[in-house]
Design a protein around this motif. Sequence first.
Motif, PDB file in Angstrom:
ATOM      1  N   VAL A 274      -5.199  10.209   0.882  1.00 38.19           N
ATOM      2  CA  VAL A 274      -5.070   8.867   1.460  1.00 38.19           C
ATOM      3  C   VAL A 274      -3.906   8.827   2.452  1.00 38.19           C
ATOM      4  O   VAL A 274      -4.008   8.217   3.524  1.00 38.19           O
ATOM      5  CB  VAL A 274      -4.878   7.822   0.345  1.00 38.19           C
ATOM      6  CG1 VAL A 274      -4.596   6.445   0.941  1.00 38.19           C
ATOM      7  CG2 VAL A 274      -6.108   7.762  -0.551  1.00 38.19           C
TER       8      VAL A 274
ATOM      9  N   ILE B  20       0.792   4.302  -2.819  1.00 42.05           N
ATOM     10  CA  ILE B  20       0.544   5.697  -2.458  1.00 42.05           C
ATOM     11  C   ILE B  20       1.723   6.586  -2.849  1.00 42.05           C
ATOM     12  O   ILE B  20       1.538   7.718  -3.320  1.00 42.05           O
ATOM     13  CB  ILE B  20       0.250   5.805  -0.954  1.00 42.05           C
ATOM     14  CG1 ILE B  20      -1.058   5.088  -0.615  1.00 42.05           C
ATOM     15  CG2 ILE B  20       0.184   7.262  -0.507  1.00 42.05           C
ATOM     16  CD1 ILE B  20      -1.355   5.016   0.869  1.00 42.05           C
TER      17      ILE B  20
ATOM     18  N   GLY C 282      -6.068  11.884  -5.372  1.00 44.75           N
ATOM     19  CA  GLY C 282      -6.359  11.665  -3.960  1.00 44.75           C
ATOM     20  C   GLY C 282      -5.271  10.945  -3.201  1.00 44.75           C
ATOM     21  O   GLY C 282      -5.514  10.506  -2.064  1.00 44.75           O
ATOM     22  N   ALA C 283      -4.076  10.818  -3.786  1.00 45.82           N
ATOM     23  CA  ALA C 283      -2.999  10.107  -3.090  1.00 45.82           C
ATOM     24  C   ALA C 283      -2.601  10.825  -1.800  1.00 45.82           C
ATOM     25  O   ALA C 283      -2.371  10.193  -0.765  1.00 45.82           O
ATOM     26  CB  ALA C 283      -1.791   9.965  -4.012  1.00 45.82           C
TER      27      ALA C 283
ATOM     28  N   LEU D  68       0.823  -1.208   0.000  1.00 46.96           N
ATOM     29  CA  LEU D  68       0.000   0.000   0.000  1.00 46.96           C
ATOM     30  C   LEU D  68       0.860   1.262   0.000  1.00 46.96           C
ATOM     31  O   LEU D  68       0.523   2.253  -0.675  1.00 46.96           O
ATOM     32  CB  LEU D  68      -0.922  -0.011   1.219  1.00 46.96           C
ATOM     33  CG  LEU D  68      -2.009  -1.081   1.233  1.00 46.96           C
ATOM     34  CD1 LEU D  68      -2.825  -1.000   2.522  1.00 46.96           C
ATOM     35  CD2 LEU D  68      -2.925  -0.951   0.025  1.00 46.96           C
TER      36      LEU D  68
ATOM     37  N   PHE E 228      -5.032  10.345   5.564  1.00 49.71           N
ATOM     38  CA  PHE E 228      -5.969   9.482   6.273  1.00 49.71           C
ATOM     39  C   PHE E 228      -5.231   8.414   7.070  1.00 49.71           C
ATOM     40  O   PHE E 228      -5.710   7.979   8.130  1.00 49.71           O
ATOM     41  CB  PHE E 228      -6.927   8.822   5.285  1.00 49.71           C
ATOM     42  CG  PHE E 228      -7.879   7.855   5.936  1.00 49.71           C
ATOM     43  CD1 PHE E 228      -8.940   8.321   6.698  1.00 49.71           C
ATOM     44  CD2 PHE E 228      -7.705   6.494   5.797  1.00 49.71           C
ATOM     45  CE1 PHE E 228      -9.818   7.436   7.301  1.00 49.71           C
ATOM     46  CE2 PHE E 228      -8.578   5.595   6.401  1.00 49.71           C
ATOM     47  CZ  PHE E 228      -9.634   6.072   7.154  1.00 49.71           C
ATOM     48  N   VAL E 229      -4.072   7.978   6.571  1.00 54.24           N
ATOM     49  CA  VAL E 229      -3.265   7.005   7.318  1.00 54.24           C
ATOM     50  C   VAL E 229      -2.883   7.582   8.679  1.00 54.24           C
ATOM     51  O   VAL E 229      -2.940   6.890   9.708  1.00 54.24           O
ATOM     52  CB  VAL E 229      -2.012   6.616   6.509  1.00 54.24           C
ATOM     53  CG1 VAL E 229      -1.058   5.785   7.359  1.00 54.24           C
ATOM     54  CG2 VAL E 229      -2.408   5.836   5.260  1.00 54.24           C
TER      55      VAL E 229
END
Length: 312
Positions: free
Chosen positions: A132, A121, A128-129, A117, A135-136
Amino acid sequence: MTRAPAAGQIEPQAGQIEPRSGQLTPQAAQFEPRAGRLGPRAGRLLWALPPVALLAVFFLHPLYLVVQQSFRPDGGGTSLQPYADVLASTAFREALWTTVWLAVASTAGCLVLGFVLALVIAFVPFPGAKAVARFVDVFLSFPSFLITLALLFVYGTVGMANGAWTDVTGAAEGPFRFLTTPWGVLLAEVTYFTPFVMRPLLAAFSQLDTAQLEAASSLGARAPRIVRQVILPEALPALAAGGSLVLVLCLNEFGIVLFTGAKGVTTLPMLVYSKAILESDYPGACVIAVVNVLISVGLYGLYRVVSRRAGA
């Protein structure tokens, strides 16, 4: 013949004594530290006393009481009998084995999934990378039982997956019943702890020199070879640091095992809960807690060494 003072030079008045070399004037003497004032080292020690006192009262003292209780059997006195009884029991050995293999398997799953993952990314451009990646960071603040509850809504006995299966096939019940097994605990731990591996990997990938990737690509190297020979060696310290942290966290995980309702899965934290709350065997619970703390402290020391070498 007396020479006249130069312009701007003030001649000392009669009777005034000039200070010797190295002697403070009365004006400078007022800034000299008074006798008895604390030095820098004493001041630092004074500032360290409040946090050390709080640590001793709220952490070290309860930990001391746990260790003390582990040497006091129900019959009274001080003895190693609680350790002999717990270490010789089948329940402890099975719980220790379950804790170790679940922690190792979860760590391995987190390393593989987190590496893949993080690669996507960091190196695969898609809309939207950055969101994301942020968000991690947010995911790290989620409690573990929240992820378990989400999995129960999806794969539980009356969850969405089983509901969709019964609606399509007309069966009385769905096939998804693995959440109450060790595999359900493993899935929940991998889901929850994977971001703990991704975070240091993303930080390591952000510092990777892209010129190396471009040079390898221009020489005809394909993506798998670039990952294996260029990216993976740079990511090994971050993988080791993240994996060590996940291993320590999985060894002490309690909420995931409790909320999955896996009756056949008993880890060391669950055994402490069972001994203390269900059986009222406080010496036995304290013995297991001491063993768990020793394992965790040893692994945390390993994590610190790896993190220091990785620069995390």
